[in-house]
Design an enzyme around this catalytic site. Structure first.
Site, PDB file in Angstrom:
ATOM      1  N   GLU A  88      79.170  49.015   2.394  1.00  0.00           N
ATOM      2  CA  GLU A  88      78.704  50.067   1.493  1.00  0.00           C
ATOM      3  C   GLU A  88      79.820  51.002   1.017  1.00  0.00           C
ATOM      4  O   GLU A  88      79.842  51.377  -0.154  1.00  0.00           O
ATOM      5  CB  GLU A  88      77.618  50.910   2.205  1.00  0.00           C
ATOM      6  CG  GLU A  88      76.330  50.169   2.497  1.00  0.00           C
ATOM      7  CD  GLU A  88      75.511  49.944   1.231  1.00  0.00           C
ATOM      8  OE1 GLU A  88      75.882  50.472   0.164  1.00  0.00           O
ATOM      9  OE2 GLU A  88      74.503  49.212   1.313  1.00  0.00           O
ATOM     10  N   SER A 348      35.691  56.265  44.442  1.00  0.00           N
ATOM     11  CA  SER A 348      36.538  55.926  45.585  1.00  0.00           C
ATOM     12  C   SER A 348      37.816  56.746  45.639  1.00  0.00           C
ATOM     13  O   SER A 348      38.559  56.640  46.617  1.00  0.00           O
ATOM     14  CB  SER A 348      36.896  54.433  45.545  1.00  0.00           C
ATOM     15  OG  SER A 348      35.734  53.641  45.673  1.00  0.00           O
TER      16      SER A 348
END
Length: 621
Positions: A88, A348
């Site tokens: 780029e 539980s």
């Protein structure tokens, strides 16, 4: 001469005008750049939720629905950075936002081909275009990009401009930025990328919708291969490495963004939407394992049934893993509901607390024997999840198997109110919909042995309390305090029966802890029972005084204490003589003058209110 003077004056005026125009242009340019510098704002990024090791657990998109995550140069692979700059903007580190050579090249190519071939944009100009959402292919938009690029160079350094590019680079759809692209395409962070992956991420921002791999696979592959070939020409990649990268497949689908600990992350994000990043104590590996486990277990459950898991460090209280539902996106199970925060029965979850409180108070210990058999508590008949019962088992095994009956029995022994008070001390707010006290059983039950701790035998219709008497020597060795002899006698009979049953079935072994405790407890209680019965007989005999006659024969003193039931008030002679043949001899030897005319007992007699007749039946006075 006059013409030369006029020419010189005109030139001077022209120079002055040019100078004024230049100064005005420069002032206008500076004002335009200054306005853009003041208007520059960092782009918004999504909120990130990370675990204790820094791994991304969940990310939230920005308000417009785009996936955009914060990124810097340290978050990307160094090879990707080299490939990006080479493709780029090779002079990115040297120019001030505008590359004159790149602009001249773009103008020459446009004039030669009659169309715009390359824009001559630098990375800074691309960032300016993405920040201001400017169009491409327009000269006015190009001038705006230049002004904004100069403003960016004055406001930020090169590393910060690269960070802006890593956040804003488009990758198709609603994905922006290198991190979001890498997570959606490859399912991983961009810190470690292959050559093929890095080349694809370099090529996509040029035309993100045209090169989308999930829609146009061939186009994406060609764009990637062009980048690889260019990197091989520049020497960034070797020919062999570039060839190997070209043979790698292109991702065909777009992956979902990470969603771990979804409910916890959403709850904390809702409390403070502006907080980012959100650092949690979640262990990433443990969280992933538990979520996989929950999904696997949920497949065996019927549709509306769901489950939740919470794992905490007992030493620090830190939450290591939290699964609110098996699948956050499962509508059939209402997966969006966080079951860890739902008001429901703890089930539980209370069992470890009940057992811990029982161990703490000495009601039981891990090797105590508890009874897992059917029974009721004030109309409440608990069942186990598998509708089966294990019988006599240890407390350790009962907790491991999550049996309900032993837990309710231990809760009745320690007291429900005590458990609720202990829970409230932790900050929790338990709510009870029915009375907490456990009522009597539907039917009498045989008492069971507590083979450890406190010597309290547990029964579902009452709690046996300890007497303040000192424990016997064997009881102290077994850790058992003195108890009521009457109830202890029933306990001994139960233990003897249980011991004989195990021996008959061939189940009793001295190498098993529960059998050793059973034998030791039975012998200990039998020994203590005999000692207490003997002490009571001696006390009653000594309390009759001189008129009571000689002491009772040794046959009674050595009798079976369990049959005598010595704790009942009154003289043992009131027991049926048919079961105790020695009692008649005891009464005759103890009170020979007790019988009077009319059958009345003397004041010094041995309470002959129910004297035995010759046939063994008592007379009524």
């Amino acid at each position: 001469m006059s013409s030369l003077r006029r020419t010189a004056q005109a030139g001077l005026v022209g120079l002055l005008l040019l100078l004024v125009a230049g100064l005005w242009s420069y002032s206008a340019f500076e004002q335009a750049v200054s306005r853009r510098v003041a208007a520059l704002t960092a782009p918004a990024v999504g909120v990130e939720v990370v675990g204790r090791e820094g791994m991304l657990l969940r990310a939230f998109p920005v308000r417009d629905g785009r996936w955009r995550l914060a990124a810097s140069g340290s978050d990307v692979d160094p090879r990707f950075l080299k490939m990006l700059l080479a493709w780029e903007d090779r002079r990115f580190l040297d120019h001030g936002g505008i590359d004159p050579l790149a602009l001249l090249r773009a103008v020459w190519q446009s004039a030669r081909h009659g169309r715009i071939v390359s824009g001559g944009s630098t990375l800074t100009m691309q960032v300016a275009r993405m920040l201001e959402n400017l169009p491409t292919g327009s000269y006015s938009a190009k001038i705006e990009q230049m002004l904004t690029a100069i403003a960016l160079e004055r406001r930020y350094d090169k590393a910060e401009i690269l960070s802006l590019y890593f956040r804003l680079a488009p990758y198709g759809g609603n994905v922006e930025g290198i991190r979001a692209a890498s997570l959606s395409l490859f399912g991983k962070e961009p810190r470690r990328l292959t050559a093929a992956e890095a080349a694809l991420l370099v090529a996509l921002p040029q035309s993100p919708e045209r090169y989308r791999p999930d829609r146009f696979t061939e186009r994406a592959k060609l764009a990637r291969d062009r980048v690889l070939a260019r990197m091989a020409d520049l020497g960034i990649l070797s020919e062999r490495e570039a060839g190997r990268a070209e043979r790698e497949p292109v991702p065909l689908v777009r992956r979902d963004m990470p969603v771990m600990a979804a409910h916890l992350a959403e709850r904390i994000h809702a409390e403070n939407p502006e907080r980012s990043p959100i650092n949690l104590t979640i262990d990433e590996r443990l969280q992933q394992q538990l979520e996989t486990y929950a999904r696997d277990k949920a497949r065996s459950l019927k549709s509306p049934v769901s489950l939740a898991l919470v794992v905490a460090d007992h030493a620090t209280g830190e939450i290591l893993a939290e699964v609110g539902s098996p699948d956050y996106f499962d509508r059939s199970r209402q997966g969006f509901v966080d079951l860890t925060q739902a008001l429901r029965s703890p089930g539980s979850t209370l069992k470890p607390l009940i057992y811990g409180l029982a161990f703490e108070r000495g009601v039981a210990h891990p090797e105590s024997l508890v009874d897992d058999s059917p029974g009721g508590f004030s109309g409440y008949t608990p069942q186990n999840f598998d509708h089966e019962f294990q019988g006599i088992i240890t407390a350790r095994r009962a907790l491991q198997l999550s049996r309900n009956l032993p837990a309710v029995e231990l809760l009745s022994a320690v007291g429900p109110s005590r458990l609720v008070q202990r829970i409230r001390r932790t900050g929790a707010k338990p709510e009870a919909r029915r009375p907490l006290a456990a009522g009597p059983c539907h039917r009498p039950r045989r008492p069971r042995a507590d083979a450890g701790g406190s010597g309290q035998a547990l029964c579902r219709h009452r709690q046996w309390r300890r007497r303040p008497a000192a424990a016997c020597r064997a009881g102290r060795r077994a850790g058992i305090a003195a108890a009521d002899p009457l109830r202890t006698g029933g306990l001994v009979r139960h233990l003897d029966h249980r011991r004989r049953h195990l021996h008959h079935q061939g189940l009793a072994r001295r190498d098993r802890p529960q059998d050793r405790h059973l034998l030791r407890l039975s012998r200990c209680l039998d020994h203590r029972l005999r000692r207490q019965a003997r002490r009571r007989r001696l006390a009653r005999t000594a309390g009759r005084g001189a008129g009571a006659g000689p002491r009772r024969p040794g046959c009674c003193r050595a009798g079976d204490a369990r049959r005598l039931r010595a704790d009942r008030p009154g003289d043992p002679a009131r027991r049926p003589a048919a079961r105790y043949p020695c009692l008649r001899r005891c009464r005759t030897a103890a009170a020979p003058e007790a019988r009077r005319p009319g059958g009345r007992a003397s004041s010094g007699g041995a309470e002959a209110g129910n004297r035995l007749s010759a046939g063994g039946q008592p007379h009524r006075t």
